[in-house]
Design an enzyme around this catalytic site. Sequence first.
Site: not given
Length: 134
Positions: A12, A86, A90
């Site tokens: 996150c 996120c 990522c």
Amino acid sequence: MTDRTPSVLFVCVHNAGRSQMAAGYLRKLAGDRVEVRSAGSVPADRINPVAVEAMREEGIDITAERPKVLTPEAVQASDVVITMGCGDACPFFPGKRYEDWKLEDPAGQGIDAVRPIRDEIRRRIEDLVAELLD
């Protein structure tokens, strides 16, 4: 999956709430049968104290955990990457299983607002454990 221990990475933004609660549940429910990691795209200085309190109510102590920065190595070393808000931060590696769990961010919320988030995370972790260890 395979005979080897599966590995799960929870990501996150701050690695202070949702991903820490998910990692805590997976460690508790799967024990050493699953390798657990968590990280954040922009890690906070400390874990959200309300997330700590919510998990303590479940008998899970996450006070020793610290927010960690997301690295490409952590993603590469994981079989399953579960993101929680996120976005594009990522890194993507072919052959990994990615899931995006749309969960409200507990940052700045009181315990009454965090409990339902925690409970939804637990439900999803129970499903994940059943799937990974079946």
